[in-house]
Design an enzyme around this catalytic site. Structure first.
Site, PDB file in Angstrom:
ATOM      1  N   GLU A 436      50.234  46.187  32.206  1.00  0.00           N
ATOM      2  CA  GLU A 436      50.730  45.329  30.921  1.00  0.00           C
ATOM      3  C   GLU A 436      50.679  46.475  29.425  1.00  0.00           C
ATOM      4  OE1 GLU A 436      47.972  41.750  31.477  1.00  0.00           O
ATOM      5  OE2 GLU A 436      49.260  41.792  33.400  1.00  0.00           O
ATOM      6  N   ALA A 480      52.456  39.823  35.182  1.00  0.00           N
ATOM      7  CA  ALA A 480      52.099  39.700  36.608  1.00  0.00           C
ATOM      8  C   ALA A 480      50.945  40.468  37.368  1.00  0.00           C
ATOM      9  CB  ALA A 480      53.213  39.538  37.205  1.00  0.00           C
ATOM     10  N   GLU A 481      50.331  40.195  37.796  1.00  0.00           N
ATOM     11  CA  GLU A 481      49.419  40.974  37.870  1.00  0.00           C
ATOM     12  C   GLU A 481      49.366  41.236  39.688  1.00  0.00           C
ATOM     13  OE1 GLU A 481      47.581  39.181  36.049  1.00  0.00           O
ATOM     14  OE2 GLU A 481      47.047  39.951  34.335  1.00  0.00           O
ATOM     15  N   ILE A 508      42.406  40.491  37.016  1.00  0.00           N
ATOM     16  CA  ILE A 508      42.817  41.129  37.825  1.00  0.00           C
ATOM     17  C   ILE A 508      42.889  39.891  39.093  1.00  0.00           C
ATOM     18  CG2 ILE A 508      40.557  41.050  39.352  1.00  0.00           C
ATOM     19  CD1 ILE A 508      41.300  44.654  40.700  1.00  0.00           C
ATOM     20  N   HIS A 551      36.935  38.140  29.328  1.00  0.00           N
ATOM     21  CA  HIS A 551      37.069  39.553  28.611  1.00  0.00           C
ATOM     22  C   HIS A 551      35.615  39.998  28.898  1.00  0.00           C
ATOM     23  CE1 HIS A 551      40.051  37.314  26.719  1.00  0.00           C
ATOM     24  NE2 HIS A 551      40.513  38.217  26.796  1.00  0.00           N
TER      25      HIS A 551
END
Ligand SMILES: Cc1ncc(C[n+]2csc(CCOP(=O)(O)OP(=O)(O)O)c2C)c(N)n1
Ligand SMILES: [Mg+2]
Length: 751
Positions: A436, A480-481, A508, A551
């Protein structure tokens, strides 16, 4: 299609007038062969069911009802040329591609010689490298994104054929202390093959089309106009859940019809001729490069979901009988009779031949030897290239002294990660970077016209790489991981080296299925038939003052708990460069954890160590030597622990030996053991929550294996067992601070 011989005499029943008639392009010979394969497939299921009841095999999953679409796909596509991600009901397809019934029975009995997995996987989990049937797993739908990556890999090599070549030995190899000379390059173990018009086939059930990964894959295929055929084998049920509960409106064809660039087919999958026609059109569309195709095949499931299921509990007899009317095996037999392609005698003879072949195959498989228990750890990792070996040990280049004689400015961890990526991309054309926001600018013309400077990642670590290496090698992925990791896995199966980025460790988790159930286990489950040595770079960690819950996460132990995955966590610039290079050149999948707080920290800056600098995995670094207490840590706790250790020495004269693990799997037990044997005291410190964390394992091993050496209990310092909060006062209270480390060290030294 496989070339199992059909006795030409069988076709004698052929009615002379129609001898040369074609059926959607299929000859009468091909139809007889198709029937033979369908019948073989059904009878293998029946045999396996019997063997399961006799407890001679341990599991059974049937392909019954799906034989028509399977042989059709096998007729339209080419084994060893196209690529296949077939799901568990694709027995007939696999037979059509050339898998032998004997191989299937070997998998059933779990034989050492089972070519798909050496006794490691359940039956119907296909894997046949020479046919390009890529190892399959049990999670429904995790194959789909990999098929996308596989197609992308093929296209990349078609566009950049030089990348497929295996390079001459890199110069550092001459200094390798062990391992075959020049071995420290995964490419030497990755022979690449590709075709300019190859197609990737992937199949799934109707229920599986509800998985998010299916939709991510459809989107990626449409975006990339990739030559992938999606085959949805719709038997109307996912175990006991009927299609109208699974798929809004009851028709997957209707739901996907808005995807651009696709060719769509909806077909009676119990009719091999109609199915072949659909597949033939789909294949041609893909080979010609127009984009992906979607084949929606209506099939039946005449047996229950598996032997553990009894469908009479949720399907009335009438419904099951209706299905039986469409049984593809009987239908095809009737068709051959009706068309005069085979007469009753011919059918009987063919079936007798199949029965004899299967009997011989079963007899042989039942005598096959099981795998040796000692073999269990084989192929968890690459057998060819050990990233802990000294083949990965090179010296850092001596920095050039600037003309003014001043010491060169130290580079940040961010600088050296970028430099390493750039150097490696120059050296290895197989490296692609995506994730991304990692590109400089997706709208390339803005870059070309110099209207914008480019972004290159939210932390700017990939800045300039798209500009330098082009869009084929550095590009943005949809958000879209699972798709990022799944596509990378498919690409690496083909020999590419994707170095992908997960923007924040906190996100993740959508990729967890791909990492835990696919990426890490592909080599082991295929008995070294396939491998996917990708690098996943992940920005991790807290101490951000405002990073909050989403985060700041750590959680590395979730990944070190997975066999097959290397996990690296550097604390300074030079280590980051050396370990990232090892990660890229090695032959195993690597999770490369980059602490955000350390990216631009003044701690641990270093000169550029040159384009070949590598550090072997599993070698810790003693950051501060000492004799009184061992502190084992890594990542952002290293500078904090160093601060605490220096204070303790200053104030109390206690000499702490501070060990930075750098690499978490493998980890350097020898350095820990030697240090604890000297200091007799051990403290394990880590940023993640205390309970069940990475340090728990280290502490347990010290307590277990070094019990005799200890003068004090093994202690841990870590985050409180809560989430990281936004308000800095709370964050400070939650994450381990230098003072927490100082107090714990002091207490343990005084114990
Ligand atoms: C991710 C995942 N969830 C659940 C399961 C258990 N499971 C195995 S097969 C299956 C149903 C699949 O139905 P469908 O996709 O329609 O394929 P079919 O078996 O009908 O051919 C389920 C729920 C699984 N294997 N993987
Ligand atoms: Mg189904």
């Amino acid at each position: 299609m496989a070339t199992t011989k059909t006795d030409p005499k069988l076709a004698l029943a052929a009615n002379g007038g129609k001898k040369n008639k074609l059926y959607e392009g299929l000859t009468r010979e091909q139809l007889i062969q198709a029937y033979r394969l369908m019948y073989t497939s059904r009878r293998i299921d029946d045999r396996e069911i019997l063997l399961k009841r006799q407890q001679k095999i341990y599991f059974q999953m049937s392909g019954a009802g799906h034989e028509g679409i399977g042989v059709a796909a096998g007729l339209a596509l080419k084994a060893g040329y196209d690529w296949f991600y077939p799901y568990y009901r694709d027995r007939a397809l696999c037979l059509a591609l050339g898998v032998k019934p004997y191989d299937m029975f070997l998998q059933g009995v779990g034989a050492a010689d089972d070519p798909s997995s050496g006794g490691r996987q359940m039956p119907s989990h296909w894997s046949y490298p020479s046919l390009h049937i890529v190892t399959q797993s049990s999670p429904t739908g995790s194959q789909i994104l990999q098929a996308i990556g596989c197609a992308e890999g093929g296209r990349y090599f078609a566009r950049h054929p030089k990348a497929a070549e295996i390079p001459a030995l890199p110069p550092f190899a001459q200094n390798a202390k062990d391992g075959p000379p020049g071995a420290a390059d995964y490419r030497q173990f990755k022979k690449v093959s590709f075709q300019n018009d190859e197609v990737t086939y992937v199949s799934l059930g109707d229920g599986t089309s509800s998985e998010g990964e299916f939709w991510e894959a459809m989107n990626a295929a449409a975006l990339g106009k990739l030559p992938v055929i999606f085959c949805v084998e719709d038997n109307g049920y996912a175990i006991s859940v009927p299609v109208e509960v699974q798929t809004a409106g009851g028709s997957i064809s209707r739901l996907v019809s808005g995807f651009p660039n696709f060719h769509f087919e909806e077909v009676d999958g119990t009719d091999p001729v109609a199915s072949y026609a659909a597949f033939d059109r789909a294949t041609r569309y893909c080979r010609e490069g127009h984009g992906p195709a979607f084949v929606h095949a209506h099939v039946i499931r005449p047996y229950s979901h598996s032997l553990s299921d009894d469908e009479r509990l949720y399907r009335p007899d009438a419904e099951r009988e209706r299905d039986a009317q469409r049984d593809p095996v009987t239908r095809t037999q009737m068709f051959l009779l009706r068309e005069g392609i085979l007469d009753e005698k011919g059918i009987n003879q063919l079936e007798k031949e199949v029965e004899a072949e299967l009997q011989a195959a079963v007899d042989l498989a039942l005598e096959a030897l099981p795998p040796a228990p000692e073999s269990i750890t084989k192929f968890v990792y690459s057998p060819d290239l050990d990233p802990a070996s000294s083949a990965f040990e090179t010296q850092a280049a001596v920095p050039e002294v600037p003309a003014d004689g001043k010491k060169p400015a130290g580079k940040t961890m961010a600088d050296l990660i970028t430099a390493t990526l750039r150097d490696e991309m120059k050296r290895d054309d197989r490296i692609v970077i995506f994730g991304e926001d990692v590109a400089d600018c997706s709208r390339e013309e803005y870059l070309k016209r110099k209207l914008v400077k480019g972004k290159g990642g939210v932390f700017k670590l990939t800045f300039g790489l798209q500009n330098e290496f082009g869009n084929d090698r550095v590009f943005n992925a949809p958000l879209a991981e699972a798709a990022i990791v799944g596509r990378a896995t498919g690409m690496a199966t083909r020999g590419l080296k994707p170095v992908v980025e997960i923007q924040f460790f906190d996100y993740i988790w959508p990729a967890m299925m791909q990492i835990r159930d696919e990426l890490s286990v592909i080599r082991w489950r295929s008995n070294n038939g396939f491998s996917c040595p990708i690098v996943i770079r992940v920005a991790i960690g807290g101490y951000l003052t405002g990073g909050a819950i989403y985060h700041s996460q750590c959680g590395e132990s979730v990944f070190t708990h997975i066999p097959g995955l290397r996990v690296v966590f550097p604390s300074n610039s030079q280590d980051a460069a050396g370990l990232l290079r090892t990660a890229i050149r090695c032959d195993d999948p690597v999770l490369f954890l980059e602490h955000k707080r350390l990216y631009r920290e003044s701690f641990g800056r270093a000169a550029y160590p040159g384009p070949d600098y590598m550090i072997p995995f599993g070698k810790a670094k003693i950051v501060h030597p000492g004799t009184d207490l061992t502190v084992i840590t890594y990542g952002a706790v290293v500078p904090r622990a160093l601060q605490a250790a220096q204070k303790l020495e200053r104030e109390q004269g206690v000499k702490v030996e501070l060990i930075d693990l750098r690499c978490l799997n493998p980890f350097d037990w020898d350095t820990i053991a030697a240090s604890v044997a000297k200091t007799n005291r051990a403290l394990v410190a880590y940023e993640d929550t205390l309970s069940w964390g990475y340090g728990a394992e280290i502490a347990a091993r010290i307590a277990d294996l070094l019990f005799d050496k200890l003068d004090a209990p093994v202690r841990r310092v870590a985050a409180k067992d809560v989430f990281v909060a936004y308000q800095p006062i709370l964050e400070d209270a939650i994450l381990p601070q230098p003072n927490d480390l100082f107090l714990a060290m002091k207490e343990l030294a005084e114990y």
